[in-house]
Motif scaffolding. Structure first.
Motif, mmCIF file in Angstrom:
data_model
loop_
_atom_site.group_PDB
_atom_site.id
_atom_site.type_symbol
_atom_site.label_atom_id
_atom_site.label_comp_id
_atom_site.label_asym_id
_atom_site.label_seq_id
_atom_site.Cartn_x
_atom_site.Cartn_y
_atom_site.Cartn_z
ATOM 1 N N UNK A 240 -8.553 -17.237 -8.193
ATOM 2 C CA UNK A 240 -9.509 -18.121 -7.760
ATOM 3 C C UNK A 240 -9.984 -19.055 -9.158
ATOM 4 N N UNK B 148 -18.283 -16.807 -3.031
ATOM 5 C CA UNK B 148 -18.988 -15.538 -3.647
ATOM 6 C C UNK B 148 -19.466 -15.820 -4.997
ATOM 7 N N UNK C 134 -14.800 -18.544 -3.805
ATOM 8 C CA UNK C 134 -15.328 -19.213 -4.536
ATOM 9 C C UNK C 134 -17.117 -19.234 -3.912
ATOM 10 N N UNK D 191 -7.034 -24.023 -6.824
ATOM 11 C CA UNK D 191 -6.064 -22.805 -6.937
ATOM 12 C C UNK D 191 -5.231 -22.850 -5.762
ATOM 13 N N UNK E 86 -12.436 -10.387 -5.578
ATOM 14 C CA UNK E 86 -11.223 -9.789 -4.709
ATOM 15 C C UNK E 86 -9.866 -9.494 -5.368
ATOM 16 N N UNK F 68 -16.852 -8.385 2.999
ATOM 17 C CA UNK F 68 -17.179 -9.669 3.451
ATOM 18 C C UNK F 68 -18.497 -9.594 3.815
ATOM 19 N N UNK G 8 -6.312 -9.699 -6.393
ATOM 20 C CA UNK G 8 -5.576 -10.833 -7.255
ATOM 21 C C UNK G 8 -6.653 -11.864 -7.435
ATOM 22 N N UNK H 202 -12.164 -14.272 16.437
ATOM 23 C CA UNK H 202 -11.654 -15.158 17.225
ATOM 24 C C UNK H 202 -12.423 -14.783 18.480
ATOM 25 N N UNK I 226 -20.335 -13.443 3.569
ATOM 26 C CA UNK I 226 -19.555 -14.135 3.832
ATOM 27 C C UNK I 226 -19.252 -14.187 5.287
ATOM 28 N N UNK I 227 -19.429 -13.136 6.093
ATOM 29 C CA UNK I 227 -19.531 -13.061 7.525
ATOM 30 C C UNK I 227 -20.765 -12.060 7.871
ATOM 31 N N UNK J 132 -25.709 -13.691 -3.071
ATOM 32 C CA UNK J 132 -24.312 -13.751 -3.830
ATOM 33 C C UNK J 132 -24.537 -13.557 -5.113
ATOM 34 N N UNK K 53 -21.696 -9.575 0.802
ATOM 35 C CA UNK K 53 -22.361 -10.796 0.221
ATOM 36 C C UNK K 53 -22.438 -11.899 1.446
ATOM 37 N N UNK L 185 -4.148 -0.796 5.296
ATOM 38 C CA UNK L 185 -4.057 -2.436 5.504
ATOM 39 C C UNK L 185 -4.556 -2.318 7.127
ATOM 40 N N UNK M 199 -27.777 -17.694 -1.536
ATOM 41 C CA UNK M 199 -27.293 -17.947 -2.984
ATOM 42 C C UNK M 199 -27.561 -16.804 -3.566
ATOM 43 N N UNK N 71 -18.329 -9.971 -6.115
ATOM 44 C CA UNK N 71 -17.188 -9.431 -5.520
ATOM 45 C C UNK N 71 -15.844 -9.865 -6.294
ATOM 46 N N UNK O 269 0.875 -1.276 -0.093
ATOM 47 C CA UNK O 269 0.028 0.109 0.079
ATOM 48 C C UNK O 269 0.918 1.345 0.128
#
Lengths: 279, 290, 266
Positions: B97, C184, C182, C207, B91, B51, B93, B13, B56-57, B84, B54, B42, B81, B89, A172
């Motif tokens: 995937x 997503x 995935x 992957x 992500x 996240x 890089x 956590x 994911x969390x 999503x 959609x 960051x 579903x 999304x 960054x």
């Protein structure tokens, strides 16, 4: 005349017989203590140059001379002491389980005594501002911090040439400036030749000389000021020009004379001040 | 789809010695059809925020509304579903995937999971391929034989093929060369406009934020630090420096110019050409005064 | 990340147990496994329990956290207890239901075995809680050193272990990222028939492998660039040193062993 520390003599390289040439007949020299930037679009061959410099790859044609020694299978271990490299992905070059272990790795490979290692770890980690993280594990560091550790690991071997192979690409902005500040500082202190392979225009502007690569060949080799004067051509080969250069161009179009190509805000403001008094 | 965060907190956590709060009491509203940039360092909570978009969390506290889909600690939509499908999304890089044998199969993977009919998939793949600027002859190739830039485009096509209403982009141009970066951002802007998408761009680049977004949210340590129109937020030098961010380079220059010439040029996301003519005005005006 | 992953995970600290040489800890645990079986009387069990609990308190790690980490094995311990209760038929009958007799011997036996089992697991988890994996690796490398004489690749093995340790968090993050990417794209890892769920793993595994290979390639190149040529002529930064505290622990441990011999029933 400064001492030549890197010399490429008519170097061509490709990954295999049926592959296209990645580098075509490249010749250039880099001098002691010099700060060089190598730019070019992705796939222009700039990273290959870095890997040829310390024998991670060997050319099919031509010769590479580092510090008076030709790069061959027999000389690579000596050459790798002189040529330190920081790669793009911070994660994939961090070998140690902690920061100090990683800095030690290169020294361990060269059989350096433990006491000396401890001394150099202290020195190099403070040089890159990471001494508080001596015992930290890599996954607790940011990308920029990992790259600073990578710089420290390289410095611990006292190289004469430091190559940053897109070392800031995955960071960054804060990580980027940190690394560049660190590197500029150590280059000053340690009399290194610095070779920065990059897309980042800020890094290019800081260099003394720029080598522009295009499709495997050297397209131009000059001071940043002269390179950024060729705006249209740079754009044509897919490169960016800095804000100051782009604005200068527009100012000229608007009829304001900008005589000397400016590299930073101060210089451009100076130019404007001069033309303002003429107007 | 409108997006609303109501006092959202997220704790990783929970109930362990390693617990930490990634998002703290975050509230904002993103109207449908807007282009929002989310900026922060960051660790500022950007990826955790994404996240939530959609499902994911789910928030540890508070409530997230994506259109009519409601996410809370105890509640999730019946049709995750579908959510999503509607929120795509990309992500960081995204080429990581890719996994199918051919480019075509990989692009079709999302729509297939979302139960799009085979004919429709065929059409979409062809359409998206040209939209992202991939030559059609690549469709039969393995994605792993392509160049980095092409792989990135395949991955993005795979997300777009689901025809989402909301498009979330997490630093989509990282690692590309300058030309690749421009082409990619232009492509997203075109799609945003043509398809009326709600676009959320996570970026480090102030330049991209002022160039493309009409709304910015700045995160710091998991909390909202600033929010508003780019030309309002991204010109506040002191406040941005406080969280180690910088104003866009043009703003820096305009500030320095104003100081030196004692004449203010307002920042309104002008192009370099516009700025040049404004500078000319100032210089000429000043010349006349003397 | 889910809670199961942190079981036995190293908790940083400065306690006596943390600072012991890892070789000391491994040796003590090795012998503990044997002396546990010496105990056969109330007093000898008390000695063992006292040793284990003292060790546990000395680590200064929150007890709740340690016990929570042992959760998955509680089931095994209880299962062992019940098994002994049913199978053993020594002593007097305590209860008799539907032809099932529970003997006093079974209760005693069940208790004894469960306590042993519990102590073993507690002590071993103290090792991983107070010792970084890399210390354990170093200790193993050092303790295996004699094997170098028979050309056993001790250095390579240790390097492999340490690099794996180094990359476990990285690959876990990667797994998390890819599975989210995935998910997503509509992959459902959690519900649906088994066959579907197995199929859902492919978009995750491919992957992961691709990226692991890429990492390995880049790492190898970086190691080479940094002068790695194998174990020959290498020096080491990390060194293990036995201190006074290690000696004290050894002596203590011998006293405990002696105490066990004295207090057990013959």
């Amino acid at each position: 005349m400064r001492h030549k520390i890197v010399e490429f003599r008519h170097v061509s390289f490709r990954y295999g017989e049926e592959h296209p040439w990645v580098l075509k007949n490249c010749s250039f020299a880099i001098y002691e203590n010099e700060a060089i930037a190598i730019i070019g679009h992705n796939g222009s061959g700039k990273s290959t140059i870095a890997k040829l410099m310390n024998g991670l790859l060997f050319p099919q044609e031509g010769e590479i001379v580092i510090n008076g020694r030709s790069v061959t299978q027999d000389s690579i271990w000596d050459i790798r002491k002189d040529v330190g490299m920081v790669f793009q992905n911070p994660d994939n070059q961090f070998v140690g389980t902690t920061v100090q272990d990683d800095v030690a790795f290169g020294m361990e490979n060269r059989g350096i005594e433990r006491d000396e290692m401890v001394r150099r770890i202290d020195n190099t980690l403070s040089a890159v501002g990471m001494q508080e993280y001596r015992l930290t594990e890599p996954h607790k560091l940011s990308g920029g911090q990992k790259q600073r550790v990578a710089v420290a690991s390289v410095l611990a071997i006292f190289p004469q040439i430091l190559i940053l192979d897109e070392a800031t690409a995955m960071l960054d902005p804060r990580g980027r400036t940190d690394i560049m500040k660190t590197v500029t500082r150590v280059q000053d202190q340690r009399h290194l030749s610095l070779i920065t392979i990059t897309h980042d225009l800020q890094e290019v502007v800081q260099a003394e000389r720029v080598i522009v690569m295009n499709e495997g060949a050297i397209w131009d080799e000059a001071a940043p000021r002269d390179i950024f004067a060729k705006k249209a051509e740079l754009r044509r080969i897919g490169l960016d020009i800095p804000f100051v250069a782009a604005l200068s161009e527009e100012l000229r179009k608007a009829g304001i004379p900008i005589n000397r190509e400016a590299l930073n805000h101060e210089e451009l403001l100076e130019e404007l001040w001069t033309s303002h008094s003429i107007m | 789809m409108d997006i609303t965060f109501n006092n959202v907190s997220y704790i990783y956590q929970k109930n362990t010695p390693f617990a930490h709060k990634a998002i703290a009491n975050l509230s904002f509203y993103i109207p449908s059809g807007t282009f929002t940039a989310v900026i922060g360092h960051t660790g500022s909570g950007k990826s955790t925020l994404i996240q939530h978009l959609n499902g994911l969390v789910r928030p540890s506290e508070g409530e997230v509304m994506i259109g009519n889909y409601r996410l809370t600690r105890d509640e999730k939509p019946d049709n995750m579903r579908m959510l999503r499908n509607r929120v795509g999304v990309v992500f960081q890089y995204p080429e990581h995937q890719l996994f199918e044998e051919t480019v075509k199969k990989d692009i079709a993977f999302g729509p297939k999971n979302f139960n799009v009919s085979q004919d429709d998939i065929e059409n979409r793949v062809r359409e998206i391929t040209s939209q992202v600027g991939l030559p059609e002859e690549l469709l039969g190739r393995s994605p792993f034989d392509l160049s980095g830039g092409q792989m990135r485009r395949v991955a993005i096509a795979g997300v777009l093929a689901a025809k989402p209403d909301v498009l979330v982009l997490d630093e989509p141009t990282a690692g590309l060369d300058p030309r690749g970066q421009h082409e990619m951002m232009d492509m997203f802007t075109d799609m945003h406009k043509q398809q009326g998408l709600t676009t959320i761009l996570v970026t480090h680049s102030m330049e991209d934020a002022v160039k493309y977004a009409d709304h910015v949210i700045i995160l710091n340590e998991g909390a909202k630090y600033m929010e508003g129109r780019p030309e309002e937020v991204l010109t506040q030098r002191e406040a941005l420096h406080h969280v180690q961010l910088d104003v866009p380079e043009m703003v820096q220059f305009i500030n320095a110019f104003s100081e030196k010439f004692g004449q203010k040029i307002p920042y309104h996301r002008q192009s370099e050409a516009e700025l040049a003519s404004e500078i000319r005005q100032v210089l000429k005006g000043a010349g006349k005064d003397e | 990340m889910n809670n199961a992953l942190i079981i036995g995970q190293y908790v940083p600290g400065e306690s006596l147990v943390h600072r012991l040489d890892p070789r000391t800890k491994i040796t003590v645990i090795f012998f503990f496994v044997f002396i546990v079986f010496l105990a056969n009387s109330v007093i000898s069990y008390s000695v063992l329990i006292a040793f284990a609990l003292t060790s546990m308190f000395t680590t200064r790690i929150p007890i709740r956290y340690i016990l929570k980490g042992l959760m998955p094995v509680w089931f095994l311990i209880i299962f062992t207890f019940i098994l002994h209760l049913i199978v053993t038929n020594k002593g007097t009958v305590l209860i008799d239901i539907l032809g099932f007799s529970i003997y006093s011997g079974g209760v005693i036996q069940g208790f004894a075995i469960s306590i042993r089992f519990f102590l073993l697991i507690l002590i071993t988890s103290l090792l991983t809680l107070t010792t970084t994996p890399i210390e354990i690796t170093d200790a193993i490398e050092d303790m295996l050193d004699p094997l170098k004489k028979i050309r056993f690749p001790v250095h390579e093995l240790a390097l492999m272990m340490s690099i794996s340790l180094r990359f476990i968090p990285t690959l876990m993050q990667e797994t998390d990222k890819i599975s989210k990417a995935q998910a997503s794209r509509g992959v459902d890892f959690r519900t649906g028939p088994l066959k579907e769920r197995v199929k859902a793993v492919v978009p995750l595994l491919v992957p992961l492998f691709v990226s692991a290979f890429k990492r390995a390639e880049e790492l190898a190149m970086a190691m080479e660039a940094r002068g790695y040529q194998g174990g020959e002529g290498r020096t080491k930064l990390r060194e293990l040193k036995l201190g006074k505290r290690d000696l004290i622990v050894f002596i203590l441990f011998m006293i405990i062993t002696a105490a066990l011999f004295l207090t057990r029933n013959y």
